[in-house]
Design a protein around this motif. Structure first.
Motif, PDB file in Angstrom:
ATOM      1  N   SER A  94      29.298  50.221  32.646  1.00  0.00           N
ATOM      2  CA  SER A  94      29.886  48.897  32.108  1.00  0.00           C
ATOM      3  C   SER A  94      31.727  48.943  32.209  1.00  0.00           C
ATOM      4  N   GLN A  95      32.261  50.203  32.429  1.00  0.00           N
ATOM      5  CA  GLN A  95      33.705  50.044  32.547  1.00  0.00           C
ATOM      6  C   GLN A  95      33.993  49.835  33.986  1.00  0.00           C
ATOM      7  N   VAL A  96      33.173  50.219  34.979  1.00  0.00           N
ATOM      8  CA  VAL A  96      33.317  49.447  36.258  1.00  0.00           C
ATOM      9  C   VAL A  96      33.150  48.486  36.618  1.00  0.00           C
ATOM     10  N   GLN A 101      35.448  43.289  37.782  1.00  0.00           N
ATOM     11  CA  GLN A 101      35.876  41.739  37.160  1.00  0.00           C
ATOM     12  C   GLN A 101      37.385  41.441  37.317  1.00  0.00           C
ATOM     13  N   ASP A 102      38.112  42.575  36.470  1.00  0.00           N
ATOM     14  CA  ASP A 102      39.616  42.275  36.302  1.00  0.00           C
ATOM     15  C   ASP A 102      40.230  42.434  37.912  1.00  0.00           C
ATOM     16  N   LEU A 106      42.660  39.467  39.515  1.00  0.00           N
ATOM     17  CA  LEU A 106      44.021  39.821  40.051  1.00  0.00           C
ATOM     18  C   LEU A 106      44.187  39.520  41.321  1.00  0.00           C
ATOM     19  N   ASP A 107      43.056  39.690  42.104  1.00  0.00           N
ATOM     20  CA  ASP A 107      43.218  39.308  43.490  1.00  0.00           C
ATOM     21  C   ASP A 107      43.024  37.650  43.734  1.00  0.00           C
ATOM     22  N   ALA A 108      42.587  37.218  42.937  1.00  0.00           N
ATOM     23  CA  ALA A 108      42.629  35.674  43.078  1.00  0.00           C
ATOM     24  C   ALA A 108      44.071  35.313  42.720  1.00  0.00           C
ATOM     25  N   GLU A 109      44.719  35.763  41.611  1.00  0.00           N
ATOM     26  CA  GLU A 109      46.009  35.325  41.127  1.00  0.00           C
ATOM     27  C   GLU A 109      47.247  35.811  42.290  1.00  0.00           C
ATOM     28  N   LEU A 110      46.803  36.950  43.058  1.00  0.00           N
ATOM     29  CA  LEU A 110      47.521  37.232  44.072  1.00  0.00           C
ATOM     30  C   LEU A 110      47.625  36.691  45.170  1.00  0.00           C
TER      31      LEU A 110
END
Length: 213
Positions: A94-96, A101-102, A106-110
């Motif tokens: 679940s953490q993975v 997803q995060d 972040l990649d999209a924001e970058l």
């Protein structure tokens, strides 16, 4: 076993004990070749040697051999421990998923930030646009202050004259075309040769066309 073969065997033994899952020689070669530069023949030889020495286990399925760590070296695990491991695996999975997803966000924001203008670029572009606006304002002021404006009546007069000239142009071109057609009926040569002989230049020769009214 040579020193090189011994080093290969040590790498494979450590890998199988760490992963503790069954692999074919091809699997081990594919997983370790890039990192350690092991050759396939050396991998197969080392795994067979390790199995003969009892350091790893071997199972044969048809024509394929599967190798895995010697399970006797590991402590027994209770049902409670297995359940705790399953719970921990579910928790980590679940953490993975959350972290993945995060990362995607972040990649999209970058990517968006990389495609945007920097502060220096935006400042420079603003200055250029301001200078362009000032140029348009100056040009507009000159137009407004000019004394040679065309009145609506003058504009209408020019438009009517244009229409008259265009109609006359069409009329004369049609008459010339009809006259030339009548001559060409009894002319033994081509239209092009006729035009060259009489020295007539057409609109097409000068790449012009009758405008629309």
């Amino acid at each position: 076993m040579s020193k090189k073969d011994s080093g290969c065997a040590d790498i494979i033994l450590t890998y199988l004990n760490e992963k503790n899952r069954p692999y074919s020689a091809q699997d081990v070669f594919g997983n370790l070749q890039k990192q350690h530069g092991l050759g396939k023949t050396a991998v197969v030889k080392a795994m067979e040697q390790l199995a003969q020495e009892g350091k790893i286990r071997e199972k044969v399925y048809g024509k394929q051999k599967i190798y895995f760590a010697d399970q006797s070296q590991f402590a027994d695990v209770s049902d409670a421990d297995l359940k705790e491991m399953d719970r921990r695996i579910t928790e980590l999975s679940s953490q993975v998923q959350t972290v993945s997803q995060d990362c995607r966000q972040l990649d999209a924001e970058l990517k968006e930030l990389n495609s945007s203008l920097t502060t220096a670029e935006m400042t420079s572009q603003i200055q250029e646009l301001k200078a362009e606006c000032e140029g348009y304002k100056e040009r507009l002021n000159k137009i407004k202050s000019a004394t040679n404006h065309v009145t609506p009546a003058e504009r209408e007069k020019v438009y009517k004259e244009r229409c008259l000239f265009v109609k006359e142009w069409k009329k004369r071109k049609r008459l010339a075309s009809d006259m030339m057609g009548a001559i060409l009926e009894g002319y033994p040569k081509s239209k092009k040769q006729f035009l060259e002989e009489v020295g007539v230049e057409t609109d097409e020769d000068h790449k012009v066309a009758i405008p629309n009214i």
